[in-house]
Design a protein around this motif. Sequence first.
Motif, PDB file in Angstrom:
ATOM      1  N   LEU A 125       0.835  -1.203   0.000  1.00  0.00           N
ATOM      2  CA  LEU A 125       0.000   0.000   0.000  1.00  0.00           C
ATOM      3  C   LEU A 125       0.871   1.255   0.000  1.00  0.00           C
ATOM      4  O   LEU A 125       0.551   2.256  -0.658  1.00  0.00           O
ATOM      5  N   TYR A 126       1.974   1.211   0.734  1.00  0.00           N
ATOM      6  CA  TYR A 126       2.923   2.335   0.770  1.00  0.00           C
ATOM      7  C   TYR A 126       3.471   2.628  -0.628  1.00  0.00           C
ATOM      8  O   TYR A 126       3.460   3.775  -1.086  1.00  0.00           O
ATOM      9  N   MET A 127       3.929   1.601  -1.322  1.00  0.00           N
ATOM     10  CA  MET A 127       4.474   1.809  -2.671  1.00  0.00           C
ATOM     11  C   MET A 127       3.396   2.265  -3.640  1.00  0.00           C
ATOM     12  O   MET A 127       3.629   3.145  -4.485  1.00  0.00           O
ATOM     13  N   ALA A 128       2.208   1.673  -3.524  1.00  0.00           N
ATOM     14  CA  ALA A 128       1.114   2.047  -4.419  1.00  0.00           C
ATOM     15  C   ALA A 128       0.725   3.513  -4.232  1.00  0.00           C
ATOM     16  O   ALA A 128       0.575   4.259  -5.217  1.00  0.00           O
ATOM     17  N   ALA A 129       0.577   3.953  -2.980  1.00  0.00           N
ATOM     18  CA  ALA A 129       0.174   5.330  -2.701  1.00  0.00           C
ATOM     19  C   ALA A 129       1.210   6.329  -3.211  1.00  0.00           C
ATOM     20  O   ALA A 129       0.870   7.359  -3.811  1.00  0.00           O
ATOM     21  N   PHE A 130       2.479   6.039  -3.000  1.00  0.00           N
ATOM     22  CA  PHE A 130       3.541   6.964  -3.414  1.00  0.00           C
ATOM     23  C   PHE A 130       3.664   7.052  -4.932  1.00  0.00           C
ATOM     24  O   PHE A 130       4.168   8.050  -5.452  1.00  0.00           O
TER      25      PHE A 130
ATOM     26  N   PHE B 213      -0.581   8.772  -6.118  1.00  0.00           N
ATOM     27  CA  PHE B 213      -1.008  10.119  -5.769  1.00  0.00           C
ATOM     28  C   PHE B 213       0.064  11.154  -6.138  1.00  0.00           C
ATOM     29  O   PHE B 213       1.236  11.005  -5.758  1.00  0.00           O
ATOM     30  N   PRO B 214      -0.325  12.198  -6.867  1.00  0.00           N
ATOM     31  CA  PRO B 214       0.640  13.227  -7.286  1.00  0.00           C
ATOM     32  C   PRO B 214       1.365  13.890  -6.127  1.00  0.00           C
ATOM     33  O   PRO B 214       2.508  14.334  -6.284  1.00  0.00           O
ATOM     34  N   TYR B 215       0.730  13.972  -4.962  1.00  0.00           N
ATOM     35  CA  TYR B 215       1.337  14.631  -3.802  1.00  0.00           C
ATOM     36  C   TYR B 215       2.679  13.999  -3.427  1.00  0.00           C
ATOM     37  O   TYR B 215       3.604  14.690  -3.001  1.00  0.00           O
ATOM     38  N   PHE B 216       2.769  12.671  -3.589  1.00  0.00           N
ATOM     39  CA  PHE B 216       3.967  11.960  -3.156  1.00  0.00           C
ATOM     40  C   PHE B 216       5.032  11.817  -4.239  1.00  0.00           C
ATOM     41  O   PHE B 216       6.154  11.391  -3.937  1.00  0.00           O
TER      42      PHE B 216
ATOM     43  N   PHE C 159      -3.054  11.827   9.588  1.00  0.00           N
ATOM     44  CA  PHE C 159      -1.669  12.239   9.359  1.00  0.00           C
ATOM     45  C   PHE C 159      -1.062  11.599   8.116  1.00  0.00           C
ATOM     46  O   PHE C 159       0.147  11.426   8.030  1.00  0.00           O
ATOM     47  N   ILE C 160      -1.920  11.281   7.157  1.00  0.00           N
ATOM     48  CA  ILE C 160      -1.465  10.580   5.962  1.00  0.00           C
ATOM     49  C   ILE C 160      -0.588  11.463   5.071  1.00  0.00           C
ATOM     50  O   ILE C 160       0.128  10.963   4.194  1.00  0.00           O
TER      51      ILE C 160
END
Length: 296
Positions: free
Chosen positions: A119-124, A127-130, A186-187
Motif C-alpha cells: 500500500l505504501y508503494m502504491a500510494a507513493f 497520488f501526485p502529492y507523493f 496524518f497521511i
Amino acid sequence: MGTIITDLKEAFRRGNIYIQLIYINVGVFVITTLTEVILQLFNRSLGGVFEWLELPASLTRFIIQPWSLLTYMFMHAGFLHILFNMLWLYWFGALFLMFFSAKHLRGVYILGGICGGLLYMAAFNIFPYFRPMVDYSLMLGASASVLAIVAATAYREPNYPIRLFLFGTIRLKYLALIVIGTDLLFITSSNAGGHISHLGGALAGIWFAAGISKGRDMTAWINKILDAIVSLFSFKPRKPKMKVHYGNSRQQDYDYNARKKVQSEEIDRILDKLKKSGYESLTTEEKKSLFDASKR
C-alpha cells in the motif's frame, strides 16, 4: 559470554512466537546499530548498505531489491522506534494468542508487513502529492505488522476491555479505531509512508480475521513457505543404532512402566495446578517438566 548466548538461545526456543519475533527484531537492531557505531569510531561508513534492507517507494529500485518487502519489517530507525513497536507486539501478541494460534500470529505479522509495504508503494506512485518524494523515500519498521495483529484481535473480540494508563479501561475496538483514525489524519505528514503502511497492515489484519470467521486462512500459504524453509535448515541428529540387552527383561519392563506411571502422575498434577492457578503459579521445575512432556 558463552553462558549468556546459551541462555538467550534457550529463552528464544522456549518463548512464544511473539517473544521470538521480538528477539529477531531486537537482534537485527543491535547488530546493525553496533556495526554502524564501530565503523564510525574508525571514521568509516557502510555507505547506505543497510538501505538495501529497507523498502523503497520507487518501483524501479524495488525491482532491484524485492527482498526488502520482507526485510524492512525487521529494521528500525532508532531506540524509541523499536521500543514502542516491540511493546505493542508484546501486549497484543499475548492477547492475539488468546483467540488464534501461534502460526496465525506468525503469518499475520508477515501478511501485515507485506500489505503495508504494498500500500505504501502504491500510494507513493499513484497520488501526485507523493511523486516528488518517490525516488528518495525508504520505509522500515514493524508497525504495519503489529497493526495487523492489533486489528485482527479487535475484529475477533471488539469489546475486549483494555486498561490504559491515565485513560482507564477502553474497549479494544475503540482503541483500534483511534489508531487507524490517527493514521488517516496524518497521511500527508512527514511520516506519510509510515501512516499509509499502518493502514495496509490494519486492513490485512481485518482481512485475516474476517476470513478465519468464514473458515478461510489467509496466512496458510505464508506458513507453508516458512515451514518449508525451517525444515531445510533444521538439523535432525541421526538416531543411534538399536542395541539389544540380554538379561531380566521382565524386571526391566516393570521398572520402565513404574517410571512412566510416576511421570504421568506428575504431569497430571502439574496440569491440575495449571488449570486452577495459571501458568505463573508453576515452579521452574514444573514448567520444565511440562515442556519436556509436550515434546514426547
